[in-house]
Design a protein around this motif. Structure first.
Motif, PDB file in Angstrom:
ATOM      1  N   HIS A 298      -6.795   0.050   5.816  1.00  0.00           N
ATOM      2  CA  HIS A 298      -5.774   1.213   5.835  1.00  0.00           C
ATOM      3  C   HIS A 298      -5.864   1.970   5.190  1.00  0.00           C
ATOM      4  O   HIS A 298      -6.168   2.892   5.461  1.00  0.00           O
ATOM      5  CB  HIS A 298      -4.926   0.333   6.394  1.00  0.00           C
ATOM      6  CG  HIS A 298      -3.470   0.957   6.780  1.00  0.00           C
ATOM      7  ND1 HIS A 298      -3.833   1.728   7.756  1.00  0.00           N
ATOM      8  CD2 HIS A 298      -2.313   1.083   6.173  1.00  0.00           C
ATOM      9  CE1 HIS A 298      -2.285   1.812   7.915  1.00  0.00           C
ATOM     10  NE2 HIS A 298      -1.382   1.800   6.581  1.00  0.00           N
TER      11      HIS A 298
ATOM     12  N   HIS B 213       2.340   3.943   1.500  1.00  0.00           N
ATOM     13  CA  HIS B 213       2.962   3.904   3.163  1.00  0.00           C
ATOM     14  C   HIS B 213       3.204   5.142   3.488  1.00  0.00           C
ATOM     15  O   HIS B 213       3.941   5.925   3.298  1.00  0.00           O
ATOM     16  CB  HIS B 213       4.409   3.721   3.504  1.00  0.00           C
ATOM     17  CG  HIS B 213       4.778   2.042   3.153  1.00  0.00           C
ATOM     18  ND1 HIS B 213       3.828   1.077   4.024  1.00  0.00           N
ATOM     19  CD2 HIS B 213       5.034   1.446   1.764  1.00  0.00           C
ATOM     20  CE1 HIS B 213       3.960  -0.375   3.323  1.00  0.00           C
ATOM     21  NE2 HIS B 213       4.778   0.020   2.215  1.00  0.00           N
TER      22      HIS B 213
ATOM     23  N   HIS C   4       3.939  -4.559  10.209  1.00  0.00           N
ATOM     24  CA  HIS C   4       4.510  -3.248  10.989  1.00  0.00           C
ATOM     25  C   HIS C   4       4.584  -4.559  12.648  1.00  0.00           C
ATOM     26  O   HIS C   4       3.232  -5.356  12.380  1.00  0.00           O
ATOM     27  CB  HIS C   4       3.504  -2.532  11.815  1.00  0.00           C
ATOM     28  CG  HIS C   4       4.265  -1.107  10.845  1.00  0.00           C
ATOM     29  ND1 HIS C   4       3.170  -0.918   9.741  1.00  0.00           N
ATOM     30  CD2 HIS C   4       4.878  -0.684  10.446  1.00  0.00           C
ATOM     31  CE1 HIS C   4       3.653   0.387   9.162  1.00  0.00           C
ATOM     32  NE2 HIS C   4       4.914   0.809   9.320  1.00  0.00           N
TER      33      HIS C   4
ATOM     34  N   ASP D  62      -0.613  -3.846   6.011  1.00  0.00           N
ATOM     35  CA  ASP D  62      -1.429  -2.818   7.738  1.00  0.00           C
ATOM     36  C   ASP D  62      -1.942  -3.505   7.338  1.00  0.00           C
ATOM     37  O   ASP D  62      -3.677  -2.374   8.125  1.00  0.00           O
ATOM     38  CB  ASP D  62      -0.625  -1.515   7.457  1.00  0.00           C
ATOM     39  CG  ASP D  62       0.516  -1.061   7.354  1.00  0.00           C
ATOM     40  OD1 ASP D  62       1.433  -2.081   7.894  1.00  0.00           O
ATOM     41  OD2 ASP D  62       0.765   0.203   7.680  1.00  0.00           O
TER      42      ASP D  62
ATOM     43  N   ASP E 242       4.563   6.457   6.532  1.00  0.00           N
ATOM     44  CA  ASP E 242       5.003   6.390   8.076  1.00  0.00           C
ATOM     45  C   ASP E 242       6.757   5.665   7.111  1.00  0.00           C
ATOM     46  O   ASP E 242       7.660   5.539   8.517  1.00  0.00           O
ATOM     47  CB  ASP E 242       4.562   5.507   8.980  1.00  0.00           C
ATOM     48  CG  ASP E 242       4.450   4.322   8.499  1.00  0.00           C
ATOM     49  OD1 ASP E 242       4.445   3.858   7.417  1.00  0.00           O
ATOM     50  OD2 ASP E 242       4.333   3.400   9.616  1.00  0.00           O
TER      51      ASP E 242
ATOM     52  N   HIS F  90       0.633  -1.115  -0.120  1.00  0.00           N
ATOM     53  CA  HIS F  90       0.013   0.232   0.417  1.00  0.00           C
ATOM     54  C   HIS F  90       1.179   1.215   0.040  1.00  0.00           C
ATOM     55  O   HIS F  90       2.175   0.913   0.092  1.00  0.00           O
ATOM     56  CB  HIS F  90      -1.188  -0.105   1.114  1.00  0.00           C
ATOM     57  CG  HIS F  90      -0.704   0.578   2.700  1.00  0.00           C
ATOM     58  ND1 HIS F  90       0.493  -0.989   2.836  1.00  0.00           N
ATOM     59  CD2 HIS F  90       0.234   0.938   3.478  1.00  0.00           C
ATOM     60  CE1 HIS F  90       1.238  -0.390   4.124  1.00  0.00           C
ATOM     61  NE2 HIS F  90       0.797   0.873   4.342  1.00  0.00           N
TER      62      HIS F  90
HETATM   63 FE   FE2 Z   1       0.748   1.701   6.162  1.00  0.00          FE
END
Ligand code: FE2
Length: 346
Positions: free
Chosen positions: A111, A57, A169, A128, A59, A55
């Motif tokens: 997400h 991201h 994560h 995620d 972060d 996806h």
């Molecule tokens: Fe993410």
């Protein structure tokens, strides 16, 4: 199957390889680990064919685009991804062939709108969408708690409960889990009614991830991060230590030009004795008149050593083959008690 999980802080990347054909795919790579991924692939005798982001991201900084450029292989994301550098967009129910391995795409929005999970034999790379003891958040751009509910309860949690869960994560270094274990113990999965789940996701009050703006900017546009710009510049120039410069100034080395690329006010407040002022913002436009001899050794410095690295790289690019950056900056120079001079030079 060769399967390597690489952690960058809490972010998890996966190198997946077929030991029959030596073909591999790299999933959710992070920019600071490029050398590690390439070294791992080499160690296993693998050639990477696909670079996949589960996806967009928010972060961390994705390495897919940079690796695609180096390896000349495609970047793959879900059809809903807006990133312009994606070479192949995939959708639910499709598969990627990695040698004898089959990577099956499950579209799992929630997400983010472009989230997908990848099923590979006995395991599920959940991105995620599902984490160990948690789920991805739904309060960042394109997040949608109701969509996440459907992706979880009406989709991946209906798969074989023995499937291993490998998330994008994992902050507690748990490595992996199973769907069965998550269903039983994951606190976020205990609200099994849609309304209650959506309400819970809306009341989490999570702090914003660090680098949110920069991560979204670079991951969505394919632009470079500040760290990437600095590391590229740093690989194009050589550096001189402060001690080395100090002793060369003391011995009055001929031909060494020290160039201060900060703003005038900072220069007047205190600079390295004998340094010439040429602010970074004016470098390209004034370089012909200020530095007429491109064969001269030019040592560039700024306050912290970052702007000077960029400036020295620019000078090298412009033909100043002896441009060098100071390893450090005026702040460290002052802290070390090395000589400085206020006001203008004669
Ligand atoms: Fe993410």
């Amino acid at each position: 199957m060769i399967f390597e999980q690489v952690a960058t802080g809490g972010c998890q990347s996966y190198l997946v390889g077929c030991d029959v054909s030596c073909a591999a795919a790299l999933i959710d790579p992070e920019i600071s680990q490029i050398d590690r991924y390439l070294a791992l692939a080499t160690r296993h005798g693998l050639r990477i064919h696909f670079l996949i982001d589960t996806h967009t991201h928010a972060d961390h900084f994705s390495a897919t685009q940079e690796l695609a450029r180096r390896l000349e292989v495609p970047v793959i994301m879900h059809r809903q991804s807006r990133a312009p550098f994606v070479d192949m967009r995939v959708d639910d129910g499709e598969m990627l062939l990695v040698g004898d391995l089959r990577l099956r795409v499950l579209y799992t929005p929630g997400h983010t709108r472009d989230s997908m999970c990848l099923q590979l034999a006995d395991r599920l790379l959940t991105g995620d969408t599902l984490l160990i003891g948690g789920t991805g958040r739904t309060d960042l751009p394109t997040g949608d708690a109701a969509a996440l509910y459907d992706s979880l309860f009406n989709r991946i949690l209906k798969l074989d409960p023995r499937l291993l869960v490998y998330p994008a994560h994992d902050y507690k270094k748990q490595g992996h889990s199973t769907l069965e274990r998550e269903l039983a113990t994951n606190p976020r999965l205990q609200k099994r009614e849609r309304g209650a789940f959506v309400e819970m996701m809306g009341s989490l009050n999570l702090g914003m991830p660090t680098h949110l703006t920069e991560a979204l900017r670079t991951n969505m546009s394919g632009g470079k991060t500040v760290a990437h710009m600095l590391s590229e510049a740093g690989s194009k120039v050589s550096f001189m230590s402060m001690e080395e410069l100090k002793s060369r100034l003391e011995s009055e080395e001929r031909g060494l030009l020290v160039l201060d690329v900060r703003e005038r006010d900072a220069y007047l407040e205190g600079h390295i004795p004998g340094a010439k002022l040429l602010p970074r913002g004016q470098l390209e436009l004034r370089v012909n008149q200020e530095l007429p001899d491109p064969t001269r050794r030019v040592l560039v410095y700024c306050d912290l050593g970052k702007v000077s690295t960029l400036a020295a790289a620019t000078l090298r690019e412009m033909g100043y083959a002896r441009a060098v950056a100071l390893d450090g900056g005026m702040v460290a120079w002052s802290d070390a008690g090395y000589p400085e001079k206020a006001g203008a030079e004669p």
